[in-house]
Design a protein around this motif. Sequence first.
Motif, short mmCIF file in Angstrom:
data_model
loop_
_atom_site.label_atom_id
_atom_site.label_comp_id
_atom_site.label_asym_id
_atom_site.label_seq_id
_atom_site.Cartn_x
_atom_site.Cartn_y
_atom_site.Cartn_z
N LEU A 69 0.93 -1.33 -0.01
CA LEU A 69 -0.12 -0.06 -0.04
C LEU A 69 0.75 1.18 0.03
CD1 LEU A 69 -2.79 -0.77 2.53
CD2 LEU A 69 -2.87 -1.01 0.00
N VAL A 70 1.99 1.25 0.73
CA VAL A 70 2.90 2.24 0.84
C VAL A 70 3.65 2.62 -0.65
CG1 VAL A 70 4.97 3.31 1.86
CG2 VAL A 70 3.52 2.02 3.15
N ILE A 71 3.89 1.45 -1.27
CA ILE A 71 4.41 1.58 -2.82
C ILE A 71 3.17 2.08 -3.75
CG2 ILE A 71 5.35 0.53 -4.77
CD1 ILE A 71 6.50 -1.64 -2.29
N ALA A 72 2.16 1.62 -3.49
CA ALA A 72 0.87 1.83 -4.26
C ALA A 72 0.37 3.34 -4.24
CB ALA A 72 -0.29 1.00 -4.19
N ASP A 73 0.58 3.81 -3.01
CA ASP A 73 0.39 5.41 -2.49
C ASP A 73 1.31 6.27 -3.48
OD1 ASP A 73 -1.38 6.91 -1.09
OD2 ASP A 73 0.62 7.46 0.29
N THR A 74 2.34 5.81 -4.22
CA THR A 74 2.90 6.65 -4.76
C THR A 74 2.50 6.83 -6.42
OG1 THR A 74 4.71 4.89 -5.68
CG2 THR A 74 5.16 6.15 -3.72
N PHE A 75 1.43 6.23 -6.65
CA PHE A 75 0.90 6.25 -8.07
C PHE A 75 -0.41 6.82 -8.00
CE2 PHE A 75 3.63 2.48 -7.88
CZ PHE A 75 4.14 2.35 -9.34
N SER A 76 -0.77 7.54 -9.24
CA SER A 76 -2.10 8.32 -9.29
C SER A 76 -3.20 6.99 -9.62
CB SER A 76 -2.00 9.19 -10.40
OG SER A 76 -0.96 10.10 -10.49
N LEU A 77 -3.92 6.86 -8.24
CA LEU A 77 -5.12 6.01 -8.55
C LEU A 77 -6.45 6.53 -8.34
CD1 LEU A 77 -3.07 3.66 -5.83
CD2 LEU A 77 -3.47 3.12 -8.44
N PRO A 78 -7.36 5.98 -8.91
CA PRO A 78 -8.92 6.54 -8.82
C PRO A 78 -9.15 6.58 -7.09
CG PRO A 78 -8.53 4.60 -10.52
CD PRO A 78 -7.31 4.56 -9.60
N GLU A 79 -10.09 7.52 -6.93
CA GLU A 79 -10.38 7.66 -5.68
C GLU A 79 -11.27 6.68 -4.92
OE1 GLU A 79 -10.60 9.92 -2.40
OE2 GLU A 79 -9.94 10.86 -4.35
N GLN A 80 -11.81 5.70 -5.61
CA GLN A 80 -12.39 4.46 -5.03
C GLN A 80 -11.35 3.66 -4.76
OE1 GLN A 80 -12.72 5.95 -8.22
NE2 GLN A 80 -15.28 5.68 -8.72
N VAL A 81 -10.29 3.65 -5.50
CA VAL A 81 -9.23 2.57 -4.96
C VAL A 81 -8.61 3.40 -3.46
CG1 VAL A 81 -7.07 1.69 -5.50
CG2 VAL A 81 -8.84 1.65 -7.26
N ARG A 82 -8.27 4.43 -3.53
CA ARG A 82 -7.93 5.08 -2.45
C ARG A 82 -8.79 4.81 -1.11
NH1 ARG A 82 -3.04 7.45 -3.09
NH2 ARG A 82 -2.33 8.21 -4.82
N THR A 83 -9.92 4.82 -1.50
CA THR A 83 -10.97 4.68 -0.21
C THR A 83 -10.77 3.28 0.33
OG1 THR A 83 -12.49 6.15 -1.44
CG2 THR A 83 -13.27 4.64 0.33
N VAL A 84 -10.78 2.27 -0.74
CA VAL A 84 -10.43 0.76 -0.30
C VAL A 84 -9.12 0.68 0.54
CG1 VAL A 84 -9.98 -1.55 -0.93
CG2 VAL A 84 -11.84 -0.20 -2.11
N PHE A 85 -7.95 1.34 -0.11
CA PHE A 85 -6.72 1.27 0.67
C PHE A 85 -6.94 1.88 2.10
CE2 PHE A 85 -3.92 1.28 -3.14
CZ PHE A 85 -4.04 -0.10 -3.61
#
Length: 265
Positions: free
Chosen positions: A38-54
Motif C-alpha cells: 500500500l505504501v508503494i501503491a500510494d506513490t501512483f495516481s490511483l482512482p478515488e475508489q481505490v484509495r478509499t479501499v486502501f
Amino acid sequence: MKIKKRIFEIIQVAKPKDTISRIFDITLLSLIILNVCLVIADTFSLPEQVRTVFSYIENISVIIFTIEYILRVWTADLLYPKEKYFIAKIKYIFSFLAIIDLLAILPFYLPYIIPIDLRVLRMLRIIRLFRIFKINRYTDALSKIFAVFKSKKHELLSSIFVVLLLMIVAAVLMYNIENTAQPEVFKNAFDALWWALATLTTVGYGDIYPVTVLGKILSAIIALLGIGLVAVPTGIISAGFVEEISDSKQEKEKKYCPYCGEKLE
C-alpha cells in the motif's frame, strides 16, 4: 493468568504444533506485506475508489497492530520473568521491536492528538514503511541477519575502519593533486571524499574524476585496492551466514516434546 499466558504464547513466534500461534504469525506477516504494498501503491495516481479501499485496509491494519502492541505490553512481564512487573513493561516499551511497533501505528493517531501540517503528515505516513521491520517477529530471516552482524561485528568494524582510512587518505591526496587543475570540481576534501567513495566501491558515477596524470594514476591504484578491500566485509558476512545456517540446521535436528513443544535435552 492462564488466559494471559496463552495470549503470550500465541503472540510469540509459534512453537511446533501450536496451530493458533502459527495462524497468528501468518496473518500478521500477510498484513505487513500488504501494508508495504500500500505504501508503494500510494506513490501512483490511483482512482478515488481505490484509495478509499486502501484507506479501509489501513484503518483495519492499524487497529490490529494496536491490539497486538497493547497485548505485547500487557504480557511483557512474562517475556521478562526475572524483572519486576512495571520494570518489565518499561523494558519492553523501549526495546527495538517495541519501538518499531509503535512507529507502525503512531502516524495514524498523531493527527487526532495534535494538529499537524499536511506536509508533515505526508512525511509521517512514510514512517508506515517501518512496518516491514515487524516481519522480524514472525520469521527468523531478519533474525539471522542481525545474528550474523552481531557475531561478526569486530571483524566488520575492523574492515570498515581500514576502508574508511583508505578513503580519507585517498581523498586528501586527490584534493591536493586535482584542486589546482580543477578547483570548481575538487573544491574541498569532502568533494574528494565523494570521489573516493565512488572509486573504492567501483561505482564510478563519473560526476567527479581526475584530469591530471598523477590524479589518474592515484585513481587507478585506489580502484584496484577497492576491488579487494570492499569485498572483505562481504566475505565476512558470507562466512557468518554459512556459520549461522550450519548452527540452525544443528538446532533443528534437536527433538521437541510432542505435548508441550519444548526442546528435549
